[in-house]
Write a protein that holds these residues in place. Structure first.
Motif, short mmCIF file in Angstrom:
data_model
loop_
_atom_site.label_atom_id
_atom_site.label_comp_id
_atom_site.label_asym_id
_atom_site.label_seq_id
_atom_site.Cartn_x
_atom_site.Cartn_y
_atom_site.Cartn_z
N THR A 51 0.82 -1.21 0.00
CA THR A 51 0.00 0.00 0.00
C THR A 51 0.85 1.26 0.00
OG1 THR A 51 -0.19 -0.08 2.43
CG2 THR A 51 -1.89 -1.20 1.15
N ALA B 243 2.24 1.70 -3.54
CA ALA B 243 1.13 2.09 -4.41
C ALA B 243 0.86 3.58 -4.28
CB ALA B 243 -0.12 1.28 -4.07
N ALA B 244 0.91 4.10 -3.05
CA ALA B 244 0.70 5.53 -2.83
C ALA B 244 1.84 6.35 -3.43
CB ALA B 244 0.56 5.82 -1.34
N VAL C 18 -5.07 4.76 -3.16
CA VAL C 18 -4.94 3.35 -2.76
C VAL C 18 -6.28 2.69 -2.43
CG1 VAL C 18 -3.77 1.72 -1.25
CG2 VAL C 18 -2.57 3.77 -2.02
N ILE D 217 -7.42 2.85 3.82
CA ILE D 217 -6.78 1.79 3.04
C ILE D 217 -7.21 0.43 3.59
CG2 ILE D 217 -4.56 0.68 2.57
CD1 ILE D 217 -3.35 3.50 2.40
#
Length: 248
Positions: free
Chosen positions: A160, A163-164, A170, A210
């Motif tokens: 995560t 991804a950010a 996310v 998230i």
């Protein structure tokens, strides 16, 4: 939190190299009841024995060794450490994620691993960094396009934080990927590349939405690097996430 909070042992790779048994014991004392190895091939039977003694489960393991070792031996080690899920955490050229043809090559490789894994009753997953997020195809991340090309049994472990950093929103990404997501790497920090990470809850990442976007995914703490004491950071991460999900 339906499943026990886990931790990717790469976080403590130096400590494990120096004293594996003492490091795992200390993680259990902090309160972790689950761990994710980064290499199952190093003394898998000894690892499993100690994990059993400490009450540690293994929801999955990274298996970078698949690129350099006999696949059958790696999958046997995966099963020995106590899981049936092997994750590819890297080892694929970043440039392949920038074109559709490249993504098809990645999918073919992962699907090939999955076919071999099935012979050993093991599932294959893929773990992202930022380079699978930054390339966009008609507004979709490379990871989303890749997911469409993967065999149904291939799962995702979504990092995560990366991804950010790669520019994804996310929670929306997780909702799009849906049931393909088996696990989340939960980490925190300044939100930029090449900077040390922090304890979860101490950085710039908005963690609660998230987690809410993937309520059934396994939560796995990971710090790629840490500016302070890593044991303090993983203890603070455990406390934060246990409290956060205990209130949800």
């Amino acid at each position: 939190m339906a499943k026990p909070l886990s931790i990717q042992l790469y976080t403590l790779r130096d400590q494990i190299a120096a004293d594996r048994d003492g490091t795992l014991t200390r993680l259990a004392e902090i309160g972790y009841r689950s761990v994710e190895p980064y290499d199952p091939t190093g003394d898998p039977a000894g690892f499993r024995k100690l994990a059993d003694e400490l009450g540690l489960t293994v929801p999955s393991t990274h298996a970078y060794a698949l690129f350099s070792q006999d696949a059958g031996e790696v999958f046997d080690a995966v099963r020995t450490v106590g899981t049936d899920r092997a994750i590819i955490p890297g080892g694929i050229e970043h440039e392949l994620f920038t074109t559709r043809e490249g993504l098809q090559q990645v999918a073919d490789q992962l699907n090939g691993f999955a076919a071999k894994a099935a012979e050993h009753d093991v599932l294959i997953g893929y773990h992202n960094h930022w380079w699978e997020i930054e390339p966009r195809f008609e507004g979709r991340t490379a990871l989303e396009v890749l997911a469409d090309l993967l065999a149904p049994e291939v799962f995702l472990e979504v990092d995560t934080y990366w991804a950010a950093v790669g520019g994804a929103e996310v929670p929306a990404l997780l909702r799009t990927l849906g049931e393909r997501v088996y696990a989340l790497h939960v980490k925190d920090g300044p939100g930029v590349k090449e900077q040390p990470h922090t304890a979860v809850g101490k950085g710039t990442i908005d963690v609660p939405p998230i987690l809410a976007a993937a309520p059934d995914a396994v939560r796995i703490v990971e710090l790629d690097s840490c500016a302070g004491d890593v044991f303090e950071a993983v203890a603070e991460s455990h406390m934060y996430l246990t409290d956060l999900e205990g209130r949800s």
